[in-house]
Design a protein around this motif. Structure first.
Motif, PDB file in Angstrom:
ATOM      1  N   SER A  14      37.321  48.475  32.829  1.00 40.64           N
ATOM      2  CA  SER A  14      37.259  47.307  31.679  1.00 40.64           C
ATOM      3  C   SER A  14      38.295  46.258  32.384  1.00 40.64           C
ATOM      4  N   ASP A  15      39.394  46.561  33.154  1.00 41.97           N
ATOM      5  CA  ASP A  15      40.247  45.349  33.580  1.00 41.97           C
ATOM      6  C   ASP A  15      39.652  44.660  34.519  1.00 41.97           C
ATOM      7  N   VAL A  16      38.810  45.448  35.392  1.00 44.60           N
ATOM      8  CA  VAL A  16      38.112  44.662  36.420  1.00 44.60           C
ATOM      9  C   VAL A  16      37.147  43.673  35.752  1.00 44.60           C
ATOM     10  N   ILE A  17      36.235  44.065  34.843  1.00 43.20           N
ATOM     11  CA  ILE A  17      35.155  43.286  34.205  1.00 43.20           C
ATOM     12  C   ILE A  17      35.865  42.049  33.425  1.00 43.20           C
ATOM     13  N   GLU A  18      37.202  42.452  33.023  1.00 46.69           N
ATOM     14  CA  GLU A  18      37.843  41.301  32.317  1.00 46.69           C
ATOM     15  C   GLU A  18      38.403  40.289  33.312  1.00 46.69           C
ATOM     16  N   THR A  19      38.894  40.907  34.262  1.00 44.08           N
ATOM     17  CA  THR A  19      39.263  39.960  35.292  1.00 44.08           C
ATOM     18  C   THR A  19      38.145  38.981  35.828  1.00 44.08           C
ATOM     19  N   CYS A  20      37.129  39.777  36.463  1.00 42.76           N
ATOM     20  CA  CYS A  20      36.058  38.857  37.005  1.00 42.76           C
ATOM     21  C   CYS A  20      35.548  37.858  35.667  1.00 42.76           C
ATOM     22  N   ALA A  21      35.348  38.206  34.698  1.00 45.91           N
ATOM     23  CA  ALA A  21      34.840  37.219  33.714  1.00 45.91           C
ATOM     24  C   ALA A  21      35.703  35.957  33.511  1.00 45.91           C
ATOM     25  N   LEU A  75      37.612  34.808  36.062  1.00 46.73           N
ATOM     26  CA  LEU A  75      37.788  34.223  37.400  1.00 46.73           C
ATOM     27  C   LEU A  75      36.401  33.797  37.557  1.00 46.73           C
ATOM     28  N   LYS A  76      35.364  34.055  36.532  1.00 46.21           N
ATOM     29  CA  LYS A  76      33.939  33.424  36.618  1.00 46.21           C
ATOM     30  C   LYS A  76      33.374  33.960  38.157  1.00 46.21           C
ATOM     31  N   THR A  77      33.563  35.111  38.396  1.00 47.16           N
ATOM     32  CA  THR A  77      32.834  35.671  39.529  1.00 47.16           C
ATOM     33  C   THR A  77      31.716  36.816  39.095  1.00 47.16           C
ATOM     34  N   PRO A  78      30.731  36.651  39.154  1.00 45.26           N
ATOM     35  CA  PRO A  78      29.560  37.675  38.502  1.00 45.26           C
ATOM     36  C   PRO A  78      29.580  39.012  39.421  1.00 45.26           C
ATOM     37  N   ILE A  79      29.440  39.978  38.738  1.00 45.19           N
ATOM     38  CA  ILE A  79      29.328  41.371  39.334  1.00 45.19           C
ATOM     39  C   ILE A  79      27.813  41.734  39.564  1.00 45.19           C
ATOM     40  N   SER A  80      27.825  42.428  40.670  1.00 43.08           N
ATOM     41  CA  SER A  80      26.447  42.617  41.259  1.00 43.08           C
ATOM     42  C   SER A  80      26.244  44.405  40.777  1.00 43.08           C
ATOM     43  N   ALA A  81      27.406  45.056  40.713  1.00 50.27           N
ATOM     44  CA  ALA A  81      27.293  46.451  40.328  1.00 50.27           C
ATOM     45  C   ALA A  81      28.805  46.953  40.557  1.00 50.27           C
ATOM     46  N   ILE A  82      28.956  48.052  39.605  1.00 46.92           N
ATOM     47  CA  ILE A  82      30.316  48.413  39.252  1.00 46.92           C
ATOM     48  C   ILE A  82      30.215  49.855  38.825  1.00 46.92           C
ATOM     49  N   GLU A  83      31.088  50.704  39.208  1.00 45.18           N
ATOM     50  CA  GLU A  83      31.004  52.131  38.851  1.00 45.18           C
ATOM     51  C   GLU A  83      32.578  52.722  38.887  1.00 45.18           C
ATOM     52  N   ALA A 137      33.730  37.520  46.117  1.00 45.30           N
ATOM     53  CA  ALA A 137      34.525  38.790  46.501  1.00 45.30           C
ATOM     54  C   ALA A 137      35.776  38.575  47.057  1.00 45.30           C
ATOM     55  N   GLU A 138      36.035  37.416  47.795  1.00 45.42           N
ATOM     56  CA  GLU A 138      37.295  36.924  48.449  1.00 45.42           C
ATOM     57  C   GLU A 138      38.115  36.473  47.235  1.00 45.42           C
ATOM     58  N   ILE A 139      37.864  35.906  46.065  1.00 52.75           N
ATOM     59  CA  ILE A 139      38.271  35.456  44.897  1.00 52.75           C
ATOM     60  C   ILE A 139      38.845  36.900  44.269  1.00 52.75           C
ATOM     61  N   VAL A 140      38.113  37.662  44.152  1.00 51.12           N
ATOM     62  CA  VAL A 140      38.505  38.942  43.375  1.00 51.12           C
ATOM     63  C   VAL A 140      39.520  39.780  44.256  1.00 51.12           C
ATOM     64  N   ARG A 141      39.397  39.699  45.325  1.00 49.54           N
ATOM     65  CA  ARG A 141      40.351  40.458  46.467  1.00 49.54           C
ATOM     66  C   ARG A 141      41.649  39.873  46.447  1.00 49.54           C
ATOM     67  N   LYS A 142      41.711  38.673  46.259  1.00 50.26           N
ATOM     68  CA  LYS A 142      43.191  37.997  46.147  1.00 50.26           C
ATOM     69  C   LYS A 142      43.687  38.187  44.791  1.00 50.26           C
TER      70      LYS A 142
END
Length: 71
Positions: free
Chosen positions: A12-19, A21-29, A46-51
């Motif tokens: 849920s934290d990863v989904i919230e952060t990606c939202a 950052l406006k970085t669409p998720i292809s797959a999550i588990e 991916a680089e934005i999320v890595r940072k």
């Protein structure tokens, strides 16, 4: 660079952060060994999320859930 990464954070934290950052998720588990595996739509996102999660990135082997095809 890979679009996939393993993060020491709840899904849920990863989904919230990606939202945010406006970085669409292809797959999550969720990972059986703890944390979340996420695959971004492209390398730039991916680089934005890595940072954003730089101190929470997991290195090495992780235990993933077994993929089961639906339908």
């Amino acid at each position: 660079m890979s679009r996939a990464m393993n993060i020491n954070a709840k899904q849920s934290d990863v989904i919230e952060t990606c939202a945010k950052l406006k970085t669409p998720i292809s797959a999550i588990e969720p990972l059986l060994s703890g944390g979340t595996r996420v695959v971004m739509m492209n390398g730039d996102d991916a680089e934005i999320v890595r940072k954003a999660f730089k101190s929470k990135l997991l290195d090495g082997a992780v235990t993933r859930t077994r993929w089961v095809r639906n339908g």
